[in-house]
Design a protein around this motif. Sequence first.
Motif, PDB file in Angstrom:
ATOM      1  N   ARG A 190       0.827  -1.202   0.000  1.00  0.00           N
ATOM      2  CA  ARG A 190       0.000   0.000   0.000  1.00  0.00           C
ATOM      3  C   ARG A 190       0.863   1.255   0.000  1.00  0.00           C
ATOM      4  NH1 ARG A 190      -4.849   1.247   4.368  1.00  0.00           N
ATOM      5  NH2 ARG A 190      -5.619   3.159   3.361  1.00  0.00           N
ATOM      6  N   HIS A 191       1.921   1.238   0.816  1.00  0.00           N
ATOM      7  CA  HIS A 191       2.836   2.384   0.866  1.00  0.00           C
ATOM      8  C   HIS A 191       3.529   2.573  -0.479  1.00  0.00           C
ATOM      9  CE1 HIS A 191       5.684   5.266   2.478  1.00  0.00           C
ATOM     10  NE2 HIS A 191       6.679   4.555   1.947  1.00  0.00           N
ATOM     11  N   PHE A 192       3.888   1.445  -1.108  1.00  0.00           N
ATOM     12  CA  PHE A 192       4.541   1.497  -2.420  1.00  0.00           C
ATOM     13  C   PHE A 192       3.619   2.140  -3.457  1.00  0.00           C
ATOM     14  CE2 PHE A 192       4.920  -0.681  -6.563  1.00  0.00           C
ATOM     15  CZ  PHE A 192       6.197  -0.289  -6.919  1.00  0.00           C
ATOM     16  N   LEU A 193       2.348   1.712  -3.451  1.00  0.00           N
ATOM     17  CA  LEU A 193       1.400   2.223  -4.435  1.00  0.00           C
ATOM     18  C   LEU A 193       1.084   3.695  -4.209  1.00  0.00           C
ATOM     19  CD1 LEU A 193      -1.092  -0.788  -4.641  1.00  0.00           C
ATOM     20  CD2 LEU A 193       0.640  -0.126  -6.315  1.00  0.00           C
ATOM     21  N   MET A 194       1.141   4.147  -2.962  1.00  0.00           N
ATOM     22  CA  MET A 194       0.822   5.540  -2.659  1.00  0.00           C
ATOM     23  C   MET A 194       1.814   6.507  -3.288  1.00  0.00           C
ATOM     24  SD  MET A 194      -0.421   5.339   1.330  1.00  0.00           S
ATOM     25  CE  MET A 194      -0.447   7.132   1.492  1.00  0.00           C
ATOM     26  N   VAL A 216       0.410  -4.279 -21.714  1.00  0.00           N
ATOM     27  CA  VAL A 216       0.141  -5.545 -21.025  1.00  0.00           C
ATOM     28  C   VAL A 216       0.298  -6.708 -22.002  1.00  0.00           C
ATOM     29  CG1 VAL A 216      -1.664  -6.949 -19.949  1.00  0.00           C
ATOM     30  CG2 VAL A 216      -1.335  -4.581 -19.225  1.00  0.00           C
ATOM     31  N   GLU A 217      -0.197  -6.527 -23.224  1.00  0.00           N
ATOM     32  CA  GLU A 217      -0.048  -7.572 -24.239  1.00  0.00           C
ATOM     33  C   GLU A 217       1.420  -7.846 -24.546  1.00  0.00           C
ATOM     34  OE1 GLU A 217      -2.244  -6.924 -27.789  1.00  0.00           O
ATOM     35  OE2 GLU A 217      -4.190  -6.811 -26.775  1.00  0.00           O
ATOM     36  N   GLU A 218       2.253  -6.815 -24.382  1.00  0.00           N
ATOM     37  CA  GLU A 218       3.693  -6.977 -24.604  1.00  0.00           C
ATOM     38  C   GLU A 218       4.414  -7.438 -23.338  1.00  0.00           C
ATOM     39  OE1 GLU A 218       5.143  -6.923 -27.450  1.00  0.00           O
ATOM     40  OE2 GLU A 218       3.325  -6.296 -28.523  1.00  0.00           O
ATOM     41  N   THR A 236       4.527  -5.210 -14.133  1.00  0.00           N
ATOM     42  CA  THR A 236       3.537  -4.381 -13.437  1.00  0.00           C
ATOM     43  C   THR A 236       4.163  -3.123 -12.837  1.00  0.00           C
ATOM     44  OG1 THR A 236       2.210  -6.333 -12.891  1.00  0.00           O
ATOM     45  CG2 THR A 236       1.813  -4.343 -11.595  1.00  0.00           C
ATOM     46  N   LYS A 237       5.344  -3.259 -12.262  1.00  0.00           N
ATOM     47  CA  LYS A 237       6.003  -2.097 -11.667  1.00  0.00           C
ATOM     48  C   LYS A 237       6.370  -1.072 -12.738  1.00  0.00           C
ATOM     49  CE  LYS A 237       9.649  -0.734  -8.452  1.00  0.00           C
ATOM     50  NZ  LYS A 237      10.764  -1.196  -7.582  1.00  0.00           N
ATOM     51  N   ASP A 238       6.831  -1.547 -13.881  1.00  0.00           N
ATOM     52  CA  ASP A 238       7.151  -0.628 -14.977  1.00  0.00           C
ATOM     53  C   ASP A 238       5.887   0.053 -15.499  1.00  0.00           C
ATOM     54  OD1 ASP A 238       9.867  -1.060 -14.885  1.00  0.00           O
ATOM     55  OD2 ASP A 238       9.847  -2.653 -16.394  1.00  0.00           O
ATOM     56  N   ILE A 249      12.178   7.956 -18.329  1.00  0.00           N
ATOM     57  CA  ILE A 249      11.948   6.733 -17.563  1.00  0.00           C
ATOM     58  C   ILE A 249      11.978   5.510 -18.471  1.00  0.00           C
ATOM     59  CG2 ILE A 249      10.179   5.447 -16.284  1.00  0.00           C
ATOM     60  CD1 ILE A 249       9.357   8.133 -15.019  1.00  0.00           C
ATOM     61  N   SER A 250      11.328   5.605 -19.615  1.00  0.00           N
ATOM     62  CA  SER A 250      11.246   4.452 -20.515  1.00  0.00           C
ATOM     63  C   SER A 250      12.614   4.054 -21.064  1.00  0.00           C
ATOM     64  CB  SER A 250      10.289   4.749 -21.672  1.00  0.00           C
ATOM     65  OG  SER A 250      10.787   5.784 -22.504  1.00  0.00           O
ATOM     66  N   LYS A 251      13.506   5.029 -21.221  1.00  0.00           N
ATOM     67  CA  LYS A 251      14.839   4.735 -21.750  1.00  0.00           C
ATOM     68  C   LYS A 251      15.635   3.835 -20.815  1.00  0.00           C
ATOM     69  CE  LYS A 251      15.245   8.991 -24.461  1.00  0.00           C
ATOM     70  NZ  LYS A 251      15.884  10.325 -24.550  1.00  0.00           N
ATOM     71  N   ASN A 252      15.331   3.902 -19.524  1.00  0.00           N
ATOM     72  CA  ASN A 252      16.062   3.111 -18.531  1.00  0.00           C
ATOM     73  C   ASN A 252      15.364   1.802 -18.175  1.00  0.00           C
ATOM     74  OD1 ASN A 252      18.143   5.071 -18.215  1.00  0.00           O
ATOM     75  ND2 ASN A 252      16.771   6.294 -16.931  1.00  0.00           N
ATOM     76  N   MET A 253      14.261   1.517 -18.852  1.00  0.00           N
ATOM     77  CA  MET A 253      13.518   0.292 -18.564  1.00  0.00           C
ATOM     78  C   MET A 253      13.985  -0.860 -19.446  1.00  0.00           C
ATOM     79  SD  MET A 253       9.550   1.459 -18.045  1.00  0.00           S
ATOM     80  CE  MET A 253       9.029   2.258 -16.522  1.00  0.00           C
TER      81      MET A 253
END
Length: 230
Positions: free
Chosen positions: A3-7, A168-170, A174-176, A201-205
């Motif tokens: 919960r803390h993570f999602l907040m 999601v299809e790719e 979930t965290k990304d 952000i996407s460049k580092n994923m």
Amino acid sequence: MLRHFLMNYKIINDIPNASLKTLHRPIKADKRREVSIAIVDDQPFEAARNLTTYGYKIQELGDLKSISEVASFPIVLCDLMDVGAHFDKNAHGASIIKEIRKNYPATYVLAYSGSSGSDPIVRRASVYADGFIRKDAELEEWTETLDEYISNASDVREVWQRIRSALVEERVDTKDLLKLEDAFVRAYLVGDGELKDMSNISKNMKIGSSARSIVEGLIASTLFKLITGV
């Protein structure tokens, strides 16, 4: 802990209704001009002159040589016959629409043809297109359909759901997905039409090439500028 993570992350429903900039029907001519509409057709688009008179911003591209030619357009109208020579010429326009859906899932694609909806090529295209209209449809039907597409394309929640479903299809982690959604929402709230943080952000994923193309396609499009109103 979870919960803390999602907040720490914002999600699409955190956008207040008062902040939404969705264009609602009927759409005025000056608002129609804010949305670029690409036409994929090997022949001149007969309805172009009349639709331009009604305020629509029409750009005829001819037959595509590269799918990137439609990258910046929130809406694409695609003829189903005698196009797609640089893709799968046997599938005609359906091959183009399939590639648009794969690379730019937030882009709205309207297929059109002189054939009826029961034609095999029309049925094949309908798997990937958002809708179908006959080429000789009355102008009223064209304007009602395009206004509906403009309204949907300007709905930030609808746009994100389309992007998210494609990611999601790719099989994006979930965290990304949360990180990308957070960047998307924050960009909307501050009016960052360039999606700078989402790009960084996407460049580092560690995501697949197809998923990366989806994110890059959203960033390259004018779609986010449309929904942020910048």
